[in-house]
Design an enzyme around this catalytic site. Structure first.
Site, PDB file in Angstrom:
ATOM      1  N   CYS A  23       0.805  -1.283  -0.010  1.00 14.26           N
ATOM      2  CA  CYS A  23      -0.003   0.036   0.085  1.00 14.26           C
ATOM      3  C   CYS A  23       0.980   1.270  -0.068  1.00 14.26           C
ATOM      4  CB  CYS A  23      -0.868  -0.021   1.119  1.00 14.26           C
ATOM      5  SG  CYS A  23       0.066   0.086   2.816  1.00 14.26           S
ATOM      6  N   CYS A  26       3.462   1.424   2.457  1.00 13.75           N
ATOM      7  CA  CYS A  26       4.980   0.949   2.394  1.00 13.75           C
ATOM      8  C   CYS A  26       5.722   1.836   1.623  1.00 13.75           C
ATOM      9  CB  CYS A  26       4.625  -0.361   1.670  1.00 13.75           C
ATOM     10  SG  CYS A  26       3.375  -1.465   2.457  1.00 13.75           S
ATOM     11  N   ASP A 462      -2.216  13.183 -29.815  1.00 17.16           N
ATOM     12  CA  ASP A 462      -1.600  12.752 -30.947  1.00 17.16           C
ATOM     13  C   ASP A 462      -2.238  13.145 -32.260  1.00 17.16           C
ATOM     14  OD1 ASP A 462       0.776  11.790 -32.570  1.00 17.16           O
ATOM     15  OD2 ASP A 462      -0.518  10.191 -32.564  1.00 17.16           O
TER      16      ASP A 462
END
Length: 767
Positions: A23, A26, A462
Site C-alpha cells: 500500500c 509501504c 497525437d
C-alpha cells in the site's frame, strides 16, 4: 526567507527491485528509509515495485539493499548507471537465484489462497448462518474448515500487519489481521473451553450478546473470520493483477527491435560476406546489410544504397523518410524498398529505442503514488479502533462485568470495524466500472487512474492514428491545362503498381476505385525520387517534381500546385508524360470522421484540447483548424513530446495524453505521472502498456467516453467508501456498549457489503 535548494550533480543512478510493498504507506516507509542515507534521493513506485535512486555521494549497493531490509522489505539492485559511463551496469541474479517475475509469482500465490479460501468458506458460511443445516458436531467441522483460511489464507495480511507493527505503524492490514485473529482465537476458546463445543449445540441470532447472559455458551465467530479473509483476498488479487501489468511496457518495447543482423565480415579471400549474428553481438563500427522489409538492427549511418525507411515507430507519421549514403538511420525502423549497408554508430542501451525505454521507465518511476482514500483514513481509523477495543475490554472489567462479557464486547468492536465493506468498496466498483467500460471499448487499468480523470484540465492529442486515419490517401488530383484528372490518376496508378512505397500504394488504391488499371511495362524505380514505366505506349514518370525535371519533362504550371499542396500540409506527387508534367496528385493523412465531434465533447467536459505531432507545421495546423483545436505543437520528436507534456504540467495543468505509437510511449508515461495516459488500441503494444487507459480500435469518440466512465466510477468508489465508514462509525458505539452481538455485527458487515455491491452495479449504465 527560505534557503534556496541546492541540487548536487548526480554521481550515479540506481534502480532497485522492492519486494513486499502492499500500500501507499509501504511506499512512504521505503522512501523515508532510503532517503536517510547520505547523498540519496529516492523515488519509490508501487505499481512497478521498484525504486529509482539518484546518488550525489558514493553509496554502494549493499548499503541500499540493507536500507530496504531495515524498512521491513526485501529487494536488490538491478542496475547502476554511473555518470560518464556509456553502458549501465546490469546486475544479474546469482546462479541458482529465482529470476521469475516476482509480481507474477505474488499474483499466482494470491490466486491460490483465494481459491482455497473461497472453497472452504462457503460451507462455513452456510452452516453458521442457516440453523436448519446445523447437524450434530457441525461446529467442529466449521472450525476445521476455518483454520486453514485464517492462517494460511490470511497470511499476507498477518505478515503485512507484523511488518507494520515492527516499525510502529498500522494499515488496513493491521485491522484485518487483528479482527480475523481475535474472532478466530475467541471462537477456539469458546469451542475448546467455553462450552460451545458440546455436541448438539446450535447457533441462534440474538440482538444482544448471548455471552452476557448467565448459563449461555459463548458465540462462535468462525464465519466472520473466514468471510473477511476471502473477500479481502479477492480484492487484493484483483489489485495485484492490475498493478502487475505496469511492467509489461518495457518488455513490449524491447520486443520491437530486431533480433539479429546480417553483419559484413571479411572472408579468407579478402572479400566480405554476410553472417547472421544476434543483435547483442553488434559493436560500434560494424557494418550490416538491411534488405527491403527488414528492421534496421541498430542506430547507424548509411554507407551504401538508397531506400525509403518507415520511421513511424519514432515519428508516428506514415510518410517514409528517403535515405542515402551519409544519412543516419534508427534501429527498429523498417526498410521499405532498396538494400542498405549501414555502419553501427550506437548499440545497446545507447540506441534511440533503448533511450525511449529509459524515458518510459523514468516517467513511471516518477509517478507520485496515489494514496488510496482507505489507506489515508486508516492512518487514523485503525489506531482509534484498536484503542476503542482495548478501552471497551478494560471498561467492562472495571465495571465488574464477567471476563467473557468484556471480551465479547471488545471482539464485537473489532468485528464491526473490520473493513469488509471497505475492502469491497474499490474492487467492486472498479470491476463493474471497468466491465462497463470494456463493453464500450475502453480498458481502465486500476483505481489509481480514476482519481486523475477528475482533475484533468488539458488533453494532448497525437495527430496520426489518433485524430487521423494514419494511412496515406489521395485527397485531390490537380490536372494541368488540357488534361483530365481521371487520366492523371489512371496512368500514375498503373506506373506505381510495381512499387511498395506507401505513397505509391495510396495512389494505386485510389486509381483502382475507377476500374482495372492498364498494364505497365519497363518499370524502373529510383529510391526516394520516383518511378518510370511504359503505360498505353506512353513513358510515364511519377515522383518528385525535381525527378521529373531531371528526366527532361517540362514543369511549367506544376510549381504552383506543388507549393500549394505543401503549404496545406499535403505531399505532392508529380505525374508526367509526353515531355511535360501533366498533373499533381496530393496525398495526405485525413482526419477520422468523428474526430470533430470527439473534440467538441472533450471541451464540454471542461478539458482544453492540444494537438501534438511530429508532422510538419502546415499539416498540423490544417488538421487543427478542421477539428477546432487552437493550440498546436508540431514537428516534435519522441523526447520532445515528453518535454511538451512536462512543460504543461509545470504550468500547473493536469494533462491527459492520447497517443498510439512507440514515439508516444514516453509522453504517455510522463502524463501518467501526474495526470493520465490514454492509448488508442490500434497502436503499438508499448504505447498501450505505458498508458493508463486504452481505447480499443480507432474510435476517437471513445476518448471522452473514457473520461466520463472513469469519473462516474470514481464517484461510486467514493460513495462506497463513505457508506463503509459511516456504517463503522454508527455501529462501533453500539458494540462498545454491549448492545451488538458479534453475530449481528457479522451480519451487519455482510449487509454493508451488499449495499456497496448494489451501489457499484449502478455503473452498468455508465457512459
Amino acid at each position: 526567507m527560505t534557503e534556496p535548494v541546492t541540487t548536487l550533480p548526480a554521481l550515479a543512478e540506481v534502480d532497485l527491485q522492492v519486494e513486499g510493498m502492499t500500500c501507499a504507506s509501504c511506499v512512504a516507509r521505503v522512501e523515508k528509509r532510503l532517503n536517510k542515507l547520505p547523498g540519496v534521493q529516492a523515488t519509490v513506485n508501487l505499481a512497478t515495485e521498484s525504486a529509482h535512486v539518484v546518488l550525489t555521494e558514493d553509496v554502494d549497493d549493499a548499503a541500499l539493499e540493507a536500507a530496504l531490509v531495515a524498512a521491513g522489505y526485501g529487494g536488490r539492485v538491478t542496475s547502476r548507471q554511473v555518470e560518464g559511463e556509456e553502458e549501465p551496469t546490469e546486475h544479474a541474479a546469482p546462479d541458482g537465484a529465482d529470476t521469475s517475475d516476482p509480481s507474477a509469482t505474488r499474483a499466482a500465490d494470491l490466486r491460490r489462497r483465494l481459491i482455497v479460501s473461497a472453497v472452504l468458506t462457503a460451507p462455513v458460511m452456510l452452516l453458521s448462518m442457516v440453523p436448519p443445516l446445523q447437524f450434530t458436531g457441525w461446529q467442529w467441522l466449521v472450525a476445521a474448515l476455518t483454520l486453514p483460511v485464517v492462517t494460511w489464507g490470511a497470511w499476507p495480511f498477518h505478515r503485512a500487519a507484523f511488518n507494520s507493527a515492527r516499525h510502529g505503524s498500522s494499515t488496513m492490514d493491521t485491522l484485518v489481521s487483528l479482527g480475523v485473529t481475535a474472532a478466530s482465537l475467541w471462537s477456539l476458546w469458546a469451542l475448546l473451553l467455553g462450552g460451545a463445543g458440546e455436541l448438539g449445540m446450535r447457533m441462534e441470532v440474538s440482538l444482544l450478546p448471548r455471552a452476557s447472559e448467565p448459563g449461555m455458551h459463548p458465540e462462535l465467530y468462525f464465519e466472520v473470520a473466514a468471510v473477511v479473509t476471502t473477500f479481502l483476498l479477492a480484492g487484493r488479487y484483483a489489485e495485484s493483477r492490475s498493478r502487475r501489468r505496469a511492467g509489461d511496457a518495457l518488455r513490449s518495447l524491447l520486443s520491437l527491435g530486431a533480433k539479429d543482423a546480417a553483419r559484413l565480415e571479411p572472408g579468407p579471400d579478402g572479400t566480405r560476406h554476410e553472417v547472421r549474428v544476434p543483435i547483442t553481438e553488434l559493436r560500434m563500427g560494424d557494418e550490416f546489410v538491411v534488405r527491403p522489409g527488414e528492421k534496421i538492427a541498430t542506430d547507424g549511418r548509411v554507407v551504401a544504397g538508397e531506400s525509403a525507411v518507415d520511421t513511424s515507430l519514432l515519428t508516428g507519421e506514415p510518410v517514409p523518410v528517403e535515405v542515402a549514403p551519409g544519412d543516419d538511420v534508427t534501429g527498429a525502423t523498417v526498410n521499405t524498398s532498396g538494400v542498405l549497408t549501414v555502419r553501427a554508430t550506437r548499440v545497446g542501451s545507447q540506441t534511440a529505442l533503448a533511450q525511449i525505454g529509459r524515458m518510459v521507465t523514468q516517467a513511471q518511476t516518477g509517478k507520485a503514488p496515489v494514496q488510496r482514500l482507505a489507506d489515508r483514513i486508516s492512518a487514523v481509523f485503525v489506531p482509534i479502533v484498536i484503542v476503542l477495543a482495548i478501552g471497551t475490554f478494560a471498561t467492562w472489567l472495571l465495571l465488574g462485568n464477567p471476563l467473557q462479557a468484556a471480551f465479547t464486547a471488545a471482539v464485537a468492536v473489532l468485528i464491526i470495524a473490520c473493513p469488509c465493506a471497505l475492502g469491497l468498496a474499490t474492487p467492486t466498483a472498479l470491476l463493474v466500472g471497468t466491465g462497463r467500460a470494456a463493453q464500450l471499448g475502453i480498458l481502465i487499468k486500476g483505481p489509481e487512474i480514476l482519481e486523475s480523470t477528475r482533475r484533468v484540465d488539458t488533453m494532448v492529442l497525437d495527430k496520426t492514428g489518433t485524430l487521423t486515419t494514419g494511412r496515406m490517401t489521395v485527397s485531390e488530383v490537380l490536372p494541368l491545362a488540357g488534361v483530365r484528372a481521371a487520366d492523371v490518376t489512371r496512368l500514375a496508378g498503373a506506373a506505381e503498381a510495381g512499387s511498395e512505397h506507401p505513397i505509391a500504394q495510396a495512389i494505386v488504391a485510389s486509381a483502382r476505385e475507377s476500374g482495372p488499371l492498364p498494364e505497365a511495362t519497363g518499370f524502373r524505380t529510383s529510391a526516394g525520387l520516383g518511378v518510370t514505366a511504359t503505360v498505353e505506349g506512353l513513358e510515364v514518370a511519377v515522383g518528385r517534381l525535381a525527378f521529373l525535371a531531371e528526366r527532361g519533362l517540362a514543369t511549367a504550371g506544376a510549381d504552383e500546385a506543388v507549393a500549394r499542396a505543401a503549404a496545406d500540409g499535403g505531399t505532392a506527387v508529380a505525374v508526367g508524360w509526353d515531355g511535360a508534367v501533366r498533373g499533381v496528385i496530393v496525398v495526405r493523412d485525413a482526419p477520422k470522421a468523428d474526430a470533430g465531434d470527439a473534440v467538441r465533447e472533450i471541451r464540454a467536459l471542461g478539458i482544453e484540447p492540444v494537438l501534438l505531432t511530429g508532422d510538419a507545421p502546415a499539416a498540423a495546423h490544417r488538421i487543427a483548424g478542421e477539428l477546432g483545436i487552437d493550440r498546436v505543437h508540431a514537428g516534435v520528436l519522441p523526447g520532445g513530446k515528453r518535454d511538451v507534456v512536462a512543460a504543461l504540467q509545470e504550468e500547473g495543468r493536469v494533462v491527459a495524453m492520447v497517443g498510439d505509437g512507440v514515439n508516444d510511449a514516453a509522453a504517455l508515461a510522463q502524463a501518467g505521472a501526474r495526470g493520465l495516459g490514454i492509448a488508442m488500441g490500434t497502436g503499438t503494444d508499448v504505447a498501450i502498456e505505458a498508458s493508463d487507459i486504452t481505447v480499443l480500435g480507432g474510435d476517437v469518440h471513445r476518448i471522452p467516453t473514457a473520461i466520463r466512465v472513469s469519473r462516474q466510477t470514481l464517484a461510486i468508489i467514493k460513495q462506497n467508501l463513505f457508506w463503509a465508514f459511516a456504517y463503522n462509525v454508527a455501529a462501533i458505539p453500539l458494540a462498545a456498549l454491549g448492545l451488538l452481538n458479534p453475530m449481528i455485527a457479522g451480519a451487519a458487515m455482510a449487509a454493508s457489503s451488499v449495499i456497496v455491491v448494489s451501489n457499484s452495479l449502478r455503473l452498468r449504465r455508465a457512459g
